[in-house]
Design an enzyme around this catalytic site. Sequence first.
Site, PDB file in Angstrom:
ATOM      1  N   ILE A  32      42.430  48.670  33.215  1.00  0.00           N
ATOM      2  CA  ILE A  32      42.415  49.235  31.821  1.00  0.00           C
ATOM      3  C   ILE A  32      40.828  49.391  31.585  1.00  0.00           C
ATOM      4  O   ILE A  32      40.573  49.928  30.393  1.00  0.00           O
ATOM      5  CB  ILE A  32      42.858  48.115  30.785  1.00  0.00           C
ATOM      6  CG1 ILE A  32      43.038  48.659  29.320  1.00  0.00           C
ATOM      7  CG2 ILE A  32      41.879  46.771  30.594  1.00  0.00           C
ATOM      8  CD1 ILE A  32      43.888  47.624  28.324  1.00  0.00           C
ATOM      9  N   GLN A  93      36.455  36.724  39.142  1.00  0.00           N
ATOM     10  CA  GLN A  93      37.682  36.718  38.591  1.00  0.00           C
ATOM     11  C   GLN A  93      38.048  36.301  37.187  1.00  0.00           C
ATOM     12  O   GLN A  93      37.590  35.209  36.675  1.00  0.00           O
ATOM     13  CB  GLN A  93      38.555  35.512  39.589  1.00  0.00           C
ATOM     14  CG  GLN A  93      40.108  35.725  39.406  1.00  0.00           C
ATOM     15  CD  GLN A  93      41.154  34.724  40.284  1.00  0.00           C
ATOM     16  OE1 GLN A  93      40.590  33.916  40.978  1.00  0.00           O
ATOM     17  NE2 GLN A  93      42.376  34.725  40.023  1.00  0.00           N
ATOM     18  N   SER A  94      38.955  37.347  36.405  1.00  0.00           N
ATOM     19  CA  SER A  94      38.945  36.812  35.018  1.00  0.00           C
ATOM     20  C   SER A  94      40.569  36.957  34.794  1.00  0.00           C
ATOM     21  O   SER A  94      40.965  36.479  33.593  1.00  0.00           O
ATOM     22  CB  SER A  94      38.394  38.041  34.340  1.00  0.00           C
ATOM     23  OG  SER A  94      39.046  39.479  34.676  1.00  0.00           O
ATOM     24  N   HIS A  99      45.250  39.753  42.523  1.00  0.00           N
ATOM     25  CA  HIS A  99      45.289  40.994  42.537  1.00  0.00           C
ATOM     26  C   HIS A  99      44.331  41.728  43.438  1.00  0.00           C
ATOM     27  O   HIS A  99      43.188  41.301  43.473  1.00  0.00           O
ATOM     28  CB  HIS A  99      45.383  41.691  41.075  1.00  0.00           C
ATOM     29  CG  HIS A  99      43.955  41.197  40.401  1.00  0.00           C
ATOM     30  ND1 HIS A  99      44.077  39.775  39.824  1.00  0.00           N
ATOM     31  CD2 HIS A  99      42.764  41.559  39.896  1.00  0.00           C
ATOM     32  CE1 HIS A  99      42.846  39.600  39.047  1.00  0.00           C
ATOM     33  NE2 HIS A  99      42.066  40.427  39.486  1.00  0.00           N
ATOM     34  N   LEU A 100      44.695  42.631  44.110  1.00  0.00           N
ATOM     35  CA  LEU A 100      43.933  43.526  44.965  1.00  0.00           C
ATOM     36  C   LEU A 100      43.384  44.732  44.313  1.00  0.00           C
ATOM     37  O   LEU A 100      44.144  45.457  43.763  1.00  0.00           O
ATOM     38  CB  LEU A 100      44.413  43.734  46.221  1.00  0.00           C
ATOM     39  CG  LEU A 100      43.902  44.338  47.252  1.00  0.00           C
ATOM     40  CD1 LEU A 100      42.790  43.609  47.781  1.00  0.00           C
ATOM     41  CD2 LEU A 100      44.985  44.749  48.556  1.00  0.00           C
TER      42      LEU A 100
HETATM   43  P1  5GP Z   1      39.313  40.091  37.871  1.00  0.00           P
HETATM   44  O1  5GP Z   1      38.135  40.196  37.218  1.00  0.00           O
HETATM   45  O2  5GP Z   1      40.296  39.038  37.820  1.00  0.00           O
HETATM   46  O3  5GP Z   1      39.225  40.345  39.453  1.00  0.00           O
HETATM   47  O4  5GP Z   1      40.150  41.574  37.527  1.00  0.00           O
HETATM   48  C1  5GP Z   1      41.180  41.718  36.576  1.00  0.00           C
HETATM   49  C2  5GP Z   1      40.961  43.035  36.033  1.00  0.00           C
HETATM   50  O5  5GP Z   1      42.050  43.148  35.033  1.00  0.00           O
HETATM   51  C3  5GP Z   1      39.811  43.558  35.232  1.00  0.00           C
HETATM   52  O6  5GP Z   1      39.311  44.803  35.925  1.00  0.00           O
HETATM   53  C4  5GP Z   1      40.420  43.840  33.869  1.00  0.00           C
HETATM   54  O7  5GP Z   1      39.593  45.097  33.506  1.00  0.00           O
HETATM   55  C5  5GP Z   1      41.717  44.144  34.313  1.00  0.00           C
HETATM   56  N1  5GP Z   1      42.718  43.991  33.143  1.00  0.00           N
HETATM   57  C6  5GP Z   1      42.666  43.159  32.553  1.00  0.00           C
HETATM   58  N2  5GP Z   1      43.527  42.879  31.187  1.00  0.00           N
HETATM   59  C7  5GP Z   1      44.264  44.028  31.499  1.00  0.00           C
HETATM   60  C8  5GP Z   1      45.385  44.679  30.955  1.00  0.00           C
HETATM   61  O8  5GP Z   1      46.017  44.191  30.073  1.00  0.00           O
HETATM   62  N3  5GP Z   1      45.783  45.757  31.391  1.00  0.00           N
HETATM   63  C9  5GP Z   1      45.257  46.285  32.519  1.00  0.00           C
HETATM   64  N4  5GP Z   1      45.760  47.341  32.989  1.00  0.00           N
HETATM   65  N5  5GP Z   1      44.065  45.677  33.319  1.00  0.00           N
HETATM   66  C10 5GP Z   1      43.490  44.823  32.648  1.00  0.00           C
END
Ligand code: 5GP
Length: 113
Positions: A32, A93-94, A99-100
């Site tokens: 997103i 990580q958020s 996820h990759l």
């Molecule tokens: P992380 O920070 O955990 O490695 O990656 C999480 C990713 O998920 C982030 O890049 C963020 O932009 C994406 N993301 C978070 N919420 C959503 C959502 O509701 N839809 C989509 N398509 N991506 C999301």
Amino acid sequence: MSEKTLFQKIADKELPSDMVYEDDRCVAFRDINPAAPTHVLIVPRKPITRPDLIEEEDEALVGHLFTAARRIAAQEGLTDYRLVMNNGADAGQSVFHIHLHILGGRPMAWPPG
Ligand code: 5GP
């Protein structure tokens, strides 16, 4: 039963996404908030919280994420791209459902920020 993760809800199409790939074990959809011209997240349907909680029984599943990445990269016309899986908040990580990330379409710097 515990509540579904955000990414389970996307995988189950209870929430919208721009999905580019799906099979019986994983889904892939556009991030997103893209950090590159192509930024796709590959998510196993199984909600493993963090990479450091991947068990031996998940090895085939995690390998499958990489073969899915290869297919998706080809579909997106990418030859060079970065695959990233963040482990824990300080690593970026958020969303706590593994996820990759596939990032491509621009030159990538190293080390990452
Ligand atoms: P992380 O920070 O955990 O490695 O990656 C999480 C990713 O998920 C982030 O890049 C963020 O932009 C994406 N993301 C978070 N919420 C959503 C959502 O509701 N839809 C989509 N398509 N991506 C999301």
